[in-house]
Design a protein around this motif. Structure first.
Motif, mmCIF file in Angstrom:
data_model
loop_
_atom_site.group_PDB
_atom_site.id
_atom_site.type_symbol
_atom_site.label_atom_id
_atom_site.label_comp_id
_atom_site.label_asym_id
_atom_site.label_seq_id
_atom_site.Cartn_x
_atom_site.Cartn_y
_atom_site.Cartn_z
ATOM 1 N N PHE A 175 7.147 -1.364 -1.023
ATOM 2 C CA PHE A 175 7.127 -2.767 -0.456
ATOM 3 C C PHE A 175 6.953 -3.857 -1.354
ATOM 4 N N MET A 190 13.216 -1.693 3.879
ATOM 5 C CA MET A 190 11.990 -1.399 3.672
ATOM 6 C C MET A 190 11.489 0.155 3.858
ATOM 7 N N PRO A 191 11.833 0.491 5.118
ATOM 8 C CA PRO A 191 11.330 1.954 5.124
ATOM 9 C C PRO A 191 12.190 3.056 4.544
ATOM 10 N N ALA A 250 0.534 -2.300 4.510
ATOM 11 C CA ALA A 250 0.937 -3.568 5.576
ATOM 12 C C ALA A 250 0.625 -4.853 4.731
ATOM 13 N N MET A 255 1.341 6.761 9.970
ATOM 14 C CA MET A 255 0.499 7.570 10.573
ATOM 15 C C MET A 255 1.016 8.661 11.410
ATOM 16 N N ALA A 315 5.108 -6.125 9.392
ATOM 17 C CA ALA A 315 3.967 -5.390 8.651
ATOM 18 C C ALA A 315 3.007 -4.052 9.518
ATOM 19 N N GLN A 366 5.747 -12.244 4.428
ATOM 20 C CA GLN A 366 6.255 -12.493 5.548
ATOM 21 C C GLN A 366 7.471 -13.575 5.509
ATOM 22 N N VAL A 387 3.452 -6.493 2.927
ATOM 23 C CA VAL A 387 4.406 -6.875 3.784
ATOM 24 C C VAL A 387 4.215 -8.123 4.484
ATOM 25 N N TRP A 388 2.847 -8.426 4.749
ATOM 26 C CA TRP A 388 2.209 -9.519 5.538
ATOM 27 C C TRP A 388 2.212 -10.569 4.437
ATOM 28 N N ALA A 406 -3.005 2.579 4.872
ATOM 29 C CA ALA A 406 -1.704 1.881 5.493
ATOM 30 C C ALA A 406 -1.703 0.441 5.397
ATOM 31 N N ALA A 407 -2.925 0.159 5.795
ATOM 32 C CA ALA A 407 -3.192 -1.483 6.141
ATOM 33 C C ALA A 407 -2.931 -2.176 4.749
ATOM 34 N N ASN A 432 -6.643 7.194 6.135
ATOM 35 C CA ASN A 432 -5.394 6.712 5.984
ATOM 36 C C ASN A 432 -4.853 5.418 6.399
ATOM 37 N N LEU A 433 -5.393 5.166 7.710
ATOM 38 C CA LEU A 433 -5.464 3.734 8.241
ATOM 39 C C LEU A 433 -5.600 2.852 7.355
#
Lengths: 444, 444
Positions: free
Chosen positions: A432, A315-316, A295, B321, B313, A302, A298-299, A291-292, A287-288
């Protein structure tokens, strides 16, 4: 004595090492209660108790112990003669469960000495989660040429060794099932009546290869206390009883809930810390990666966040609400697939229903958030962006929550592997992308 | 004919309106299969089929229909004489279930005309989810003064009207239970033996007020096909059978999974769109509040994000997580509470285990993320902040996932209400606070 007082009382008996009193105390309890007490003892105490208890009680208690406590391993540490006695008292399916826990060499060693080892060996050859893997070969079978009176005599002979048989199977000379009859109907019938006049077709039969979940479904659908199991040549080879099915339903429920939360189904609910880490970490690491991915969206945006930093606070909310709505749709759909017998066409309609739910709930939530945004930021356009992002993400969430499990089911994959973690990853990504994409297009 | 071909075939028969063929076709099926077919018909077709089927098949099929299809309402639209016939054929618990669906006035109207209405009325007075609410009053009870032979005659008399009775209850003149005996043991015994020599204490009994989940637990723990139900004066008033328990387990499992995903347990898995919106929207709106709380942490640290925009991000990774690890811990703990009989002391130890799991998994995930951060951003301090935030959030997540359900259980609240939504809200809050708080302290 209340159940919670049993442990301390037993400890006091154990300290005195008084064989007579321990025996007497256990003899007053049901094997399931003895099993609970055994689970709280250390291995030496367990072995001592099993060696002094009456054989029948010891073997039944061993069979009732939780798998997580590895009762089978006790067999490798007991005196071989005692093991023979215990295994001889066990029902064949319970014996197979205990011996099945052991490694191949230990299995062979135990099976070579015990009576009926060959039959237990045969049961061990069926995969664990099939009808063959949970059935017992102990059943009452009466030749189809008998009268009801002869059948009762035959049953008296066969039943002496058996706990509960629930139904009587009537077979022809090839071992093929001709029907079932209840003891009740036999007792009520005239002794001279041919048994074939009393038999009924069983509402369902299963084959040795049938998945245990389907065995449970058939038995529960037709309210049967036991269901016959046939081999590929259609010969009756065993039966599965309702109590095995209740155990299967419990195990499958645990599996479904754990998978839903992305816990490997090898983790025992009562297992230890080490096992928990091993079973969960791989999912978290996988899941990391997802999740990346979220992310990185989002990156990518920026500059948009740099220009309107309050977006970072919104966002959240968008992502989280999508995750929750997706989890709701997923839970209802996974459960629907588990309990309802429906055609695939009917199932696909569920996706339509969920999308409508998402449309409505998304509009309401988006509306609330837009009003709050308008009130806090005072910009109508900002409110519009927030609303559209929320609305869109709830539609994505509802669609994914219903589509993914139904799609997996249609491929023949267990829909319960569609864990909420992956739906959440998807709704993070979509949330996002919608929020930041719309903001960068409409607000900058 | 395969199950999926049954519907189209029935439709062709219905179009021809050929009573004989429809009757004949249904007569070849099990009531559970007839119920499935009825569920796919419209109300007029259902009423027509129920009016032409043999009474016993019609009533049993009605009893097997899904509650979501409101079979009870059909009783209000059928001819009153037919209703009497159907209800008279039903087991009393099935009749109570059907009539219980109706409004008070309709209940009174149906109960006033049918035979045995008073007894059904008595069953309806017990709360739905108790032993009284699911039991049947039909059971075999034999006076404790009988011999085995007399008992068999008595059973032949009582059993003529009954489907399956599983065990024979032996009662004294006050109706108090003296023990149970299986038909098997009676048949094997000498006819002249006093029945009290053959009876055994049942491994468990329940009272009319016992929660249905506890009834299921007792029956499944002791592998009983039926369990006796006693009133407050300890008189035997009914029994619950394994098939009711399987239904209870299925319903409770659905409830647990839906609650876990924050879906109101009033939502039927096979229910419609409107019902789904009504059941889920309140939870989502409540969660909008908790999500706003998490967002306010981000709002508070706006300047930090403004200074280091890449934190935006990383935020969803830390929060997400944490949510996943919390959901894992929650699922395992909720399920452990559901299946394992443990003392509260043992339960509290689970919190310790989960915190250790969080410590280890958090360190691994934090380490991976820190290395990635170091590689991407090239700043050791940045990596340290990310790692500490991830580590801290996983500890919070694991603690909350185990603590919340155990705490609720210790208060007597169903731990399954600890839905993953609230754990996720907490880990969002903690994740943002840890990441942004540490960043503002160490990086600015």
């Amino acid at each position: 004595m209340k159940p919670e007082e049993r442990g301390p009382y037993l400890q006091s008996l154990l300290e005195q090492k008084s064989t007579g009193e321990v025996r007497e105390y256990f003899a007053s309890l049901h094997p399931s209660d003895v099993a609970d007490l055994l689970e709280d003892l250390n291995e030496d105490e367990r072995l001592w108790v099993l060696s002094i208890l009456p054989t029948e009680l010891a073997s039944e208690s061993l069979a009732e112990m939780e798998e997580a406590e590895h009762p089978g391993e006790l067999l490798t540490r007991l005196d071989p003669d005692r093991v023979d006695e215990l295994v001889a008292e066990l029902a064949d399916d319970d014996a197979a469960d205990l011996i099945g826990e052991l490694g191949p060499e230990e299995q062979a060693r135990v099976l070579s000495t015990v009576e009926g080892g060959d039959e237990i060996q045969e049961l061990l050859e069926y995969p664990e989660e099939t009808a063959g893997g949970i059935m017992t070969r102990d059943l009452i079978a009466v030749p189809s040429g008998h009268t009801c009176g002869e059948a009762l005599d035959e049953i008296r002979r066969q039943a002496a060794e058996m706990e509960d048989f629930y139904s009587i199977f009537v077979t022809d000379r090839n071992g093929n099932l001709r029907g079932v009859v209840s003891l009740q109907d036999l007792v009520l019938a005239q002794p001279g009546t041919p048994i074939l006049e009393e038999v009924e077709d069983p509402p369902a039969l299963v084959s040795v290869e049938t998945d245990q979940e389907d065995v449970g479904r058939a038995l529960s659908r037709y309210n049967m206390a036991s269901i016959g199991v046939v081999d590929p040549l259609n010969r009756l080879v065993g039966r599965v009883t309702f109590d095995d099915v209740i155990d299967v339903i419990e195990a499958e429920t645990t599996e479904d809930i754990l998978r839903f939360a992305a816990v490997s189904d090898e983790e025992e609910v009562r297992g230890g810390t080490r096992e928990a880490i091993r079973s969960r970490l791989p999912w978290l690491i996988a899941n990391l990666g997802t999740a990346a991915l979220a992310a990185s969206v989002v990156w990518y945006y920026q500059d948009t966040i740099d220009a309107i930093v309050t977006l970072a606070a919104v966002m959240p909310i968008i992502a989280g609400m999508g995750g929750n709505a997706g989890t709701q749709a997923l839970a209802v759909t996974v459960r629907r697939i588990a309990v309802a017998d429906e055609s695939l066409t009917e199932r696909w309609r569920v996706v339509g229903k969920e999308v409508v739910v998402g449309l409505v709930n998304g509009l309401v939530l988006g509306g609330i958030l837009a009003l709050a945004g308008l009130f806090l930021a005072g910009q109508p356009m900002y409110g519009l962006v927030v609303m559209m992002a929320m609305w869109g993400n709830l539609i994505v969430a509802s669609f994914a929550g219903a589509f993914i499990p139904i799609f997996l089911e249609s491929l023949g994959v267990d829909p319960a592997v569609a864990s909420s973690i992956f739906v959440t990853a998807l709704t993070d990504l979509a949330g996002f992308f919608l929020l930041l994409g719309l903001a960068s297009a409409l607000l900058l």
